[in-house]
Design a protein around this motif. Structure first.
Motif, PDB file in Angstrom:
ATOM      1  N   GLY A  41       4.348  55.846  48.945  1.00  0.00           N
ATOM      2  CA  GLY A  41       4.363  57.240  49.373  1.00  0.00           C
ATOM      3  C   GLY A  41       3.125  57.988  48.931  1.00  0.00           C
ATOM      4  N   VAL A  42       2.788  59.043  49.685  1.00  0.00           N
ATOM      5  CA  VAL A  42       1.695  59.948  49.344  1.00  0.00           C
ATOM      6  C   VAL A  42       2.238  61.369  49.372  1.00  0.00           C
ATOM      7  CG1 VAL A  42      -0.487  60.948  50.129  1.00  0.00           C
ATOM      8  CG2 VAL A  42      -0.174  58.464  50.146  1.00  0.00           C
ATOM      9  N   VAL A  43       2.036  62.099  48.278  1.00  0.00           N
ATOM     10  CA  VAL A  43       2.505  63.483  48.139  1.00  0.00           C
ATOM     11  C   VAL A  43       1.287  64.384  48.075  1.00  0.00           C
ATOM     12  CG1 VAL A  43       3.823  65.097  46.714  1.00  0.00           C
ATOM     13  CG2 VAL A  43       4.585  62.709  46.933  1.00  0.00           C
ATOM     14  N   LEU A  44       1.128  65.249  49.064  1.00  0.00           N
ATOM     15  CA  LEU A  44      -0.017  66.144  49.175  1.00  0.00           C
ATOM     16  C   LEU A  44       0.427  67.562  48.813  1.00  0.00           C
ATOM     17  CD1 LEU A  44      -1.114  64.786  52.660  1.00  0.00           C
ATOM     18  CD2 LEU A  44      -2.244  64.246  50.486  1.00  0.00           C
ATOM     19  N   ALA A  45      -0.042  68.065  47.673  1.00  0.00           N
ATOM     20  CA  ALA A  45       0.287  69.424  47.227  1.00  0.00           C
ATOM     21  C   ALA A  45       1.787  69.649  47.231  1.00  0.00           C
ATOM     22  CB  ALA A  45      -0.410  70.465  48.116  1.00  0.00           C
ATOM     23  N   GLY A  46       2.529  68.681  46.720  1.00  0.00           N
ATOM     24  CA  GLY A  46       3.983  68.773  46.683  1.00  0.00           C
ATOM     25  C   GLY A  46       4.516  68.878  45.271  1.00  0.00           C
ATOM     26  N   SER A  47       5.833  69.066  45.183  1.00  0.00           N
ATOM     27  CA  SER A  47       6.513  69.121  43.891  1.00  0.00           C
ATOM     28  C   SER A  47       7.923  68.579  44.078  1.00  0.00           C
ATOM     29  CB  SER A  47       6.561  70.563  43.365  1.00  0.00           C
ATOM     30  OG  SER A  47       7.553  71.307  44.067  1.00  0.00           O
ATOM     31  N   ALA A  48       8.685  68.579  42.992  1.00  0.00           N
ATOM     32  CA  ALA A  48      10.065  68.093  43.053  1.00  0.00           C
ATOM     33  C   ALA A  48      11.058  69.235  43.193  1.00  0.00           C
ATOM     34  CB  ALA A  48      10.377  67.270  41.806  1.00  0.00           C
ATOM     35  N   LEU A  49      10.590  70.417  43.599  1.00  0.00           N
ATOM     36  CA  LEU A  49      11.446  71.587  43.758  1.00  0.00           C
ATOM     37  C   LEU A  49      12.649  71.266  44.637  1.00  0.00           C
ATOM     38  CD1 LEU A  49      11.842  74.716  43.467  1.00  0.00           C
ATOM     39  CD2 LEU A  49      10.538  74.916  45.588  1.00  0.00           C
ATOM     40  N   GLY A  50      13.840  71.373  44.079  1.00  0.00           N
ATOM     41  CA  GLY A  50      15.053  71.190  44.865  1.00  0.00           C
ATOM     42  C   GLY A  50      15.518  69.765  45.017  1.00  0.00           C
ATOM     43  N   VAL A  51      14.642  68.789  44.728  1.00  0.00           N
ATOM     44  CA  VAL A  51      15.046  67.388  44.882  1.00  0.00           C
ATOM     45  C   VAL A  51      15.051  66.646  43.552  1.00  0.00           C
ATOM     46  CG1 VAL A  51      14.337  67.213  47.283  1.00  0.00           C
ATOM     47  CG2 VAL A  51      12.683  66.695  45.491  1.00  0.00           C
ATOM     48  N   GLY A  52      14.528  67.245  42.509  1.00  0.00           N
ATOM     49  CA  GLY A  52      14.639  66.688  41.174  1.00  0.00           C
ATOM     50  C   GLY A  52      13.646  65.587  40.867  1.00  0.00           C
ATOM     51  N   LEU A  53      13.594  65.234  39.597  1.00  0.00           N
ATOM     52  CA  LEU A  53      12.648  64.253  39.084  1.00  0.00           C
ATOM     53  C   LEU A  53      13.296  62.896  38.847  1.00  0.00           C
ATOM     54  CD1 LEU A  53      10.808  66.567  36.519  1.00  0.00           C
ATOM     55  CD2 LEU A  53      10.007  65.871  38.782  1.00  0.00           C
ATOM     56  N   GLY A  54      14.483  62.695  39.380  1.00  0.00           N
ATOM     57  CA  GLY A  54      15.212  61.447  39.172  1.00  0.00           C
ATOM     58  C   GLY A  54      14.835  60.385  40.182  1.00  0.00           C
ATOM     59  N   PHE A  55      13.659  59.805  40.043  1.00  0.00           N
ATOM     60  CA  PHE A  55      13.223  58.746  40.942  1.00  0.00           C
ATOM     61  C   PHE A  55      14.139  57.529  40.762  1.00  0.00           C
ATOM     62  CE2 PHE A  55       9.556  61.461  40.443  1.00  0.00           C
ATOM     63  CZ  PHE A  55       9.076  61.544  41.739  1.00  0.00           C
ATOM     64  N   VAL A  56      14.581  56.972  41.875  1.00  0.00           N
ATOM     65  CA  VAL A  56      15.571  55.904  41.825  1.00  0.00           C
ATOM     66  C   VAL A  56      15.197  54.784  42.786  1.00  0.00           C
ATOM     67  CG1 VAL A  56      17.464  57.464  41.189  1.00  0.00           C
ATOM     68  CG2 VAL A  56      17.007  56.996  43.601  1.00  0.00           C
ATOM     69  N   GLY A  57      15.884  53.656  42.621  1.00  0.00           N
ATOM     70  CA  GLY A  57      15.725  52.562  43.558  1.00  0.00           C
ATOM     71  C   GLY A  57      14.589  51.628  43.202  1.00  0.00           C
TER      72      GLY A  57
END
Length: 312
Positions: free
Chosen positions: A201-217
């Motif tokens: 994945g590529v995140v451009l000027a993004g954040s975890a707002l509303g989806v959280g920092l719990g990376f899974v899988g």
């Protein structure tokens, strides 16, 4: 994470997002289902990067429109950029636009990826796109599910008799990318709404707002790109999301970058961002080791960026 808490956290920044999440880019003159119950933790094991070579040639690029809808109230028209080639299977990237934006805003970048041997599918989200009947920033929490649906439908084209993309999609090499609210959507696909088909994945000027920092899988390498002068989605919030990723990762800092100027073709940093993201895709989806070796040099081109490289 419960929907109520998601809505509360997204609401906290909705005014800022509305102020400037999208970019204004002139159009060029030419132009398997995820688990419903994500694992509690992410695997920190090494991702299964294939060994291979990305195409050396530059392809002409065609576009097409796909009319999709995830229910009566969630129309999802999709623009697809794809290499105009007679043979070959190409990795698929699902791209998510920013708030009040549209896929066409990013045509320069997405066409650049497609010309190097990638199929890019970009949905127009029903309540966060420019021209929507109503703009609802809180609807970002529904977009990871939209993105997963779109990816599933696009992959069906690989088996559809008579379709232009029949036999042309590398259905085992999939990725997601997005800008701003689309970056939030992308992080959601690796966290609260994990799509385990995604390899990178590529995140451009993004954040975890509303989806959280719990990376899974399963592990999936991620590249973050963020301007230090971003007044819409703070650099610190993007870095916080990056710091929480347990997998191979890299963070491209644009010291003079704002929220989206670097994604506009013709801007000072566009070529650097375009080449950096492209070499990341060449490595993570084709397994091209030369592309990985080029990435630090790409990121420091003309002194416009610096790379925190933890890709391993």
């Amino acid at each position: 994470m419960r929907e109520a808490s998601l809505r509360a956290s997204v609401a906290a920044a909705s005014v800022l997002l509305l102020a400037g999440c999208s970019i204004s880019v002139p159009r060029p003159a030419t132009t398997a289902a995820p688990s419903s119950s994500p694992k509690a933790t992410a695997s920190a094991a090494a991702p299964a990067i294939p060994r291979g070579r990305a195409p050396a040639e530059t392809f002409d690029v065609d576009t097409r429109q796909l009319r999709l809808s995830r229910g009566a109230d969630r129309p999802l028209p999709v623009t697809i950029w794809y290499p105009d080639a007679d043979a070959g299977r190409f990795p698929v990237i699902l791209f998510s636009h920013g708030l009040t934006g549209s896929p066409d805003d990013y045509a320069g970048l997405l066409e650049h990826w497609a010309s190097a041997g990638f199929v890019v599918a970009a949905p127009t989200y029903p309540h966060t796109s420019r021209g929507a009947e109503r703009i609802e920033p809180l609807d970002v929490i529904n977009q990871p599910a939209d993105a997963t649906y779109v990816l599933t439908e696009v992959l069906k084209l690989d088996r559809r008799a008579g379709d232009t993309l029949r036999g042309r999609l590398a259905t085992d090499r999939l990725a997601a990318a997005g800008h701003s609210a689309g970056g939030i959507t992308t992080i959601g696909l690796f966290s609260v709404a994990r799509d385990e088909r995604l390899d990178a994945g590529v995140v451009l000027a993004g954040s975890a707002l509303g989806v959280g920092l719990g990376f899974v899988g399963p592990p999936a390498p991620l590249l973050f790109v963020h301007g230090q002068r971003d007044s819409v989605v703070s650099y610190a919030s993007g870095k916080a999301a990056y710091d929480s990723v347990p997998w191979p990762k890299a963070f491209l800092t644009l010291p003079n970058g704002d929220h989206g100027e670097s994604l506009r073709r013709g801007s000072q940093a566009f070529d650097m961002v375009a080449e950096s993201t492209l070499d990341f895709w060449r490595w993570s989806l084709y397994g091209d080791p030369d592309a990985k070796r080029r990435l630090p040099k790409d990121a420091q081109s003309a002194g416009l960026g610096r790379l925190d490289d933890n890709l391993g």
